[in-house]
Every structure is written in structure tokens, then in C-alpha cells.
Design a protein around this motif. Structure first.
Motif, mmCIF file in Angstrom:
data_model
loop_
_atom_site.group_PDB
_atom_site.id
_atom_site.type_symbol
_atom_site.label_atom_id
_atom_site.label_comp_id
_atom_site.label_asym_id
_atom_site.label_seq_id
_atom_site.Cartn_x
_atom_site.Cartn_y
_atom_site.Cartn_z
ATOM 1 N N VAL A 1 15.329 2.527 8.516
ATOM 2 C CA VAL A 1 15.087 3.965 8.436
ATOM 3 C C VAL A 1 14.264 4.253 7.194
ATOM 4 C CG1 VAL A 1 16.145 6.226 8.128
ATOM 5 C CG2 VAL A 1 17.155 4.592 9.699
ATOM 6 N N PHE A 2 13.205 5.024 7.387
ATOM 7 C CA PHE A 2 12.287 5.360 6.307
ATOM 8 C C PHE A 2 12.171 6.888 6.285
ATOM 9 C CE2 PHE A 2 8.300 3.237 4.317
ATOM 10 C CZ PHE A 2 8.485 3.958 3.156
ATOM 11 N N ILE A 3 12.630 7.502 5.211
ATOM 12 C CA ILE A 3 12.580 8.952 5.049
ATOM 13 C C ILE A 3 11.595 9.262 3.924
ATOM 14 C CG2 ILE A 3 13.907 11.028 4.473
ATOM 15 C CD1 ILE A 3 16.398 9.409 5.528
ATOM 16 N N ARG A 4 10.664 10.168 4.194
ATOM 17 C CA ARG A 4 9.652 10.551 3.218
ATOM 18 C C ARG A 4 9.852 12.012 2.832
ATOM 19 N NH1 ARG A 4 7.310 6.835 6.879
ATOM 20 N NH2 ARG A 4 5.680 5.463 6.022
ATOM 21 N N THR A 5 9.952 12.275 1.528
ATOM 22 C CA THR A 5 10.107 13.633 1.021
ATOM 23 C C THR A 5 8.956 13.916 0.063
ATOM 24 O OG1 THR A 5 12.520 13.350 1.109
ATOM 25 C CG2 THR A 5 11.678 15.281 -0.062
ATOM 26 N N GLN A 6 8.175 14.912 0.386
ATOM 27 C CA GLN A 6 6.938 15.186 -0.344
ATOM 28 C C GLN A 6 7.184 15.547 -1.808
ATOM 29 O OE1 GLN A 6 4.684 18.472 1.220
ATOM 30 N NE2 GLN A 6 2.845 17.964 0.077
ATOM 31 N N VAL A 7 6.307 15.020 -2.668
ATOM 32 C CA VAL A 7 6.209 15.426 -4.066
ATOM 33 C C VAL A 7 4.810 16.017 -4.237
ATOM 34 C CG1 VAL A 7 6.280 14.717 -6.481
ATOM 35 C CG2 VAL A 7 7.728 13.555 -4.803
ATOM 36 N N THR B 1 0.829 -1.203 0.000
ATOM 37 C CA THR B 1 0.000 0.000 0.000
ATOM 38 C C THR B 1 0.872 1.266 0.000
ATOM 39 O OG1 THR B 1 -1.622 -1.254 1.294
ATOM 40 C CG2 THR B 1 -2.020 1.087 1.073
ATOM 41 N N PRO B 2 1.738 1.434 -1.006
ATOM 42 C CA PRO B 2 2.674 2.563 -0.995
ATOM 43 C C PRO B 2 1.968 3.903 -1.199
ATOM 44 C CG PRO B 2 2.750 1.479 -3.120
ATOM 45 C CD PRO B 2 1.860 0.633 -2.238
ATOM 46 N N ALA B 3 2.467 4.918 -0.515
ATOM 47 C CA ALA B 3 1.941 6.273 -0.711
ATOM 48 C C ALA B 3 2.468 6.836 -2.028
ATOM 49 C CB ALA B 3 2.346 7.172 0.447
ATOM 50 N N LEU B 4 1.708 7.757 -2.610
ATOM 51 C CA LEU B 4 2.109 8.363 -3.872
ATOM 52 C C LEU B 4 2.252 9.870 -3.762
ATOM 53 C CD1 LEU B 4 0.125 5.721 -4.755
ATOM 54 C CD2 LEU B 4 1.038 6.471 -6.945
ATOM 55 N N ASP B 5 2.401 10.357 -2.554
ATOM 56 C CA ASP B 5 2.552 11.794 -2.354
ATOM 57 C C ASP B 5 3.941 12.170 -1.869
ATOM 58 O OD1 ASP B 5 2.096 10.679 0.240
ATOM 59 O OD2 ASP B 5 -0.032 11.135 0.011
ATOM 60 N N HIS B 6 4.836 11.207 -1.814
ATOM 61 C CA HIS B 6 6.229 11.496 -1.481
ATOM 62 C C HIS B 6 7.116 10.392 -2.035
ATOM 63 C CE1 HIS B 6 4.348 9.658 2.228
ATOM 64 N NE2 HIS B 6 5.181 8.719 1.855
#
Length: 389
Positions: A158-164, A78-83
Motif C-alpha cells: 500500500v502506497f499513500i501519497r499526501t501532498q506537500v 526516482t522518488p517524488a518530492l511533492d508529497h
């Protein structure tokens, strides 16, 4: 159909047809034991660590996703698509590891999350900056300067999320990824038995002592049954991510329920609810499983009580992943409010051509969607639920 979901997040986070009326449960093939529930978590997570380290080129190596996971092949469930993701299997077998994070503007979501080998989040922060020092609890040597993060695991993730924000914004996200660095001895990760590996490399929490054993009879067939059980339990018993991902001593409702923790693998590596509020919607307003054979509309307010941003994303219920060559996500950056201050999303196999935002689904196939609210105003969440009417 005139329906409304609960007025969550200060009466702002809602959708007109969020289902809390659940349909009849499918017949369960089995009722998992507590050891099986715990095994499902650690086996899935250990296998994920092994695959991620191999894909990255070793432990203590950053693995950046450079494109949004729209092709249905991302290893994250269920991957996010906003980062975009930046991931690493941190390897503390040779001592502390340092990850350095850049400063980012206040108008961009950027976060770090650390998960241990029992799939508990042990650290998370929005817009981290500077040096983060990962230290194993048994380490007695020198510790580098920086913000210390203690670890029970020799292999924290470690999980780093950077917004797109939009596709045109992608170069800005990639530039931030390039500024993240990791300092640690590169290693390899491999094992034959994920349960034995976890017990050998992770200091199991006191409350979980004795649940897993090195010679536990947990087969690939058991894991598949657990995969199916988790999907059903999620669809019939879970409405949001409360209790799923936080630390073991979280005070969130359900956080001490091993079924809730195992069902969290449906959204493997999710964030704690105070950081991001997720809903998982599998049923329509009549309690029926969502299916591409029947068009379905969802209404969301464009403005929400969040300090960061919101999004709505659709997934195949068969693969728990995105659908290739389809529109997958809507948020405040690629939509505009209607005269009522809302957006309306139509899930259907054919374009509705009625002014609503089209989220394509496959004819005859089940699907589900997730609403994500980053930086939710949890203090104003109302737990009084408005059922379909």
C-alpha cells in the motif's frame, strides 16, 4: 535553442526542450529474455517489501516518511518530492486487514495505491476516505465492513501519497498522516529466494504462468545487468509512463510488453497514466544525454490541464535518486509565471543568475528529470509529437 515538446494534455503539458529525438543507443551487453524481464520486477519488488517491512517494524505497520526525500537515500527509485509517503506491507496470512483513511480537503492531493507482487497496480483512488478492507482471494472467513479490495498476493503493498505544497505546508501533511490507521496482526517478512517467495505467496496471473520457476537461475549479477539494461531501455525507448504501472489487463499501449513493465522499475511504484502522467527525460534537444557540464533550459506552462497539480524534479542518472543539498523540485506553489505564462528552469552546475529557476546539477555527471502531472486530462492528450527544431 528554439524547441518544443509535444502538445500533450490538451496542449498544456509541454516543455520547450523535451527530447523525443533519441541519440544512438549504447551497445547492449545482452538482450534479456522474458523470464529475466519478469524476474527483474519480482526480485526488485520482493526485496523492497522485505526492506520496507523491516524498516516499519513489521508487516501491517504503517511507515510514514516525515521529510521530503531530498538526501538521495530514499529506497524508492526516482522518488517524488511533492508529497510524503505512507507505506505498508499488508500481511494477509492471518486474514483481512483494514486501513482507515481520513477525509482531506478538495484542494490537497491525497491518494492510495495498491500494488501486487508482480508489480501491477490493482487499486488506486484520489482522496480516499473511510475503511478499506484487504482480502486475499483464498480467504473464506469473515470479512469486516468497508470497501473490499481483493488481492492475489498475501503481501500487497500500500502506497499513500499526501501532498506537500511548500516546506511551510509540511505540518498540515503530517497531521493527515497521523489520522491514517491499519488493523491487522503484525508479522515479519524474510526469505532467501525472492522468486520462490513470490511464487509461494502470490497467485501468478494466468498469462504469466510458467515464466518463473522456483529454481530459476537468476543471480545478483543478472540483476545488476537488468538494472543497467532497464536504465538504457528507459532512456532510449520510453517517453512517459503509458503502459508501465496499471493492472495486467490495462488497455494502455505497451502494457502487455514485458520490456515496458521491466523498465517501469526505474520508477518503481509509479501510478497508472490516467492518475498521473509522468515524463522521463534523459536527453537534450540534440539527442545527447543530459550532463551537468552543459547548461540546459526547459520551459513549462504555469497553468496545465490537470485537476490536481504538476511538478518537475531532477535526479542523478548514476543513482536514480535526488542530489543531496540541492534544489530538487519546482511546482506551481514555489514558482510564479513570467509574462508569457510560463516558467523557465535552468539545469546547470553554476547559478545562471538570469531570472530563470535554477535546478543545480553536478559538473560532469549525467542526470535526468521527470515532469509529473496529477489528474491529467487524458481525454485531450494529443499524441502528435513536435520534435526539436
Amino acid at each position: 535553442m528554439s524547441s518544443a515538446r509535444s502538445n500533450l494534455i490538451n496542449a498544456a503539458i509541454s516543455s520547450a526542450c523535451m527530447v523525443l529525438m533519441l541519440g544512438p543507443s549504447m551497445a547492449k551487453a545482452f538482450e534479456p529474455s522474458i523470464p529475466q524481464l519478469h524476474a527483474y520486477k519480482v526480485v526488485h519488488h520482493a526485496d523492497y517489501l522485505e526492506k520496507t517491512a523491516a524498516e516499519a517494524g513489521g508487516t501491517n505497520v504503517l511507515l510514514h516518511t516525515k521529510t521530503l526525500p531530498t538526501e538521495g537515500t530514499d529506497p524508492v527509485v526516482t522518488p517524488a518530492l511533492d508529497h510524503l509517503y505512507t507505506k505498508a506491507v499488508v500481511d494477509l496470512t492471518n486474514g483481512p486487514v483494514v486501513i482507515t483513511m481520513p477525509e482531506v480537503p478538495e484542494d490537497r492531493y491525497f491518494s492510495i495505491m495498491v500494488t501486487d507482487q508482480e508489480h501491477y497496480v490493482i487499486y488506486e483512488e484520489i482522496r480516499p476516505a473511510g475503511r478499506y478492507v484487504f482480502v486475499h482471494d483464498d480467504w473464506s472467513g469473515e470479512i469486516p465492513d468497508g470497501q473490499k479490495i481483493n488481492n492475489r498476493s498475501l503481501y500487497p503493498h500500500v502506497f499513500i501519497r499526501t501532498q506537500v505544497k511548500t516546506p511551510d505546508d509540511l505540518p498540515n501533511t503530517l497531521a493527515i498522516q497521523d489520522q491514517i490507521s491499519i488493523e491487522g496482526e503484525v508479522g515479519t517478512l524474510g526469505f532467501e529466494d525472492p522468486i520462490a517467495f513470490t511464487l509461494d505467496t502470490h497467485n501468478v496471473y494466468g498469462g504469466n504462468q510458467g515464466i518463473l520457476e522456483p529454481d530459476m537461475a537468476y543471480s545478483a549479477e543478472d540483476h545488476q545487468r537488468m538494472f543497467e539494461w532497464a536504465g538504457e531501455y528507459f532512456a532510449t525507448s520510453i517517453t512517459d509512463n503509458t503502459g508501465m504501472f496499471g493492472p495486467i489487463d490495462s488497455n494502455e499501449p505497451g502494457s502487455n510488453d514485458p520490456r515496458v513493465r521491466a523498465a517501469a522499475i526505474v520508477g518503481h511504484l509509479g501510478l497508472p497514466v490516467h492518475h498521473a502522467f509522468y515524463t522521463g527525460i534523459f536527453n537534450n534537444c540534440d539527442g545527447e544525454l543530459l550532463n551537468g557540464s552543459s547548461p540546459y533550459k526547459v520551459t513549462l506552462p504555469y497553468e496545465n490541464a490537470v485537476s490536481e497539480f504538476w511538478s518537475i524534479t531532477r535526479y542523478s542518472a548514476l543513482t536514480r535518486n535526488t542530489l543531496p543539498d540541492r534544489i530538487d523540485v519546482y511546482n506551481a506553489y514555489n514558482t510564479s509565471p513570467n509574462d508569457d505564462g510560463n516558467i523557465i528552469v535552468t539545469f546547470s552546475a553554476e547559478a545562471p543568475n538570469d531570472g530563470t529557476y535554477w535546478m543545480p546539477v553536478n559538473e560532469g555527471e549525467p542526470y535526468y528529470y521527470v515532469e509529473r502531472f496529477y489528474g491529467p486530462d487524458i481525454g485531450n492528450v494529443e499524441m502528435t509529437l513536435d520534435f526539436c527544431s
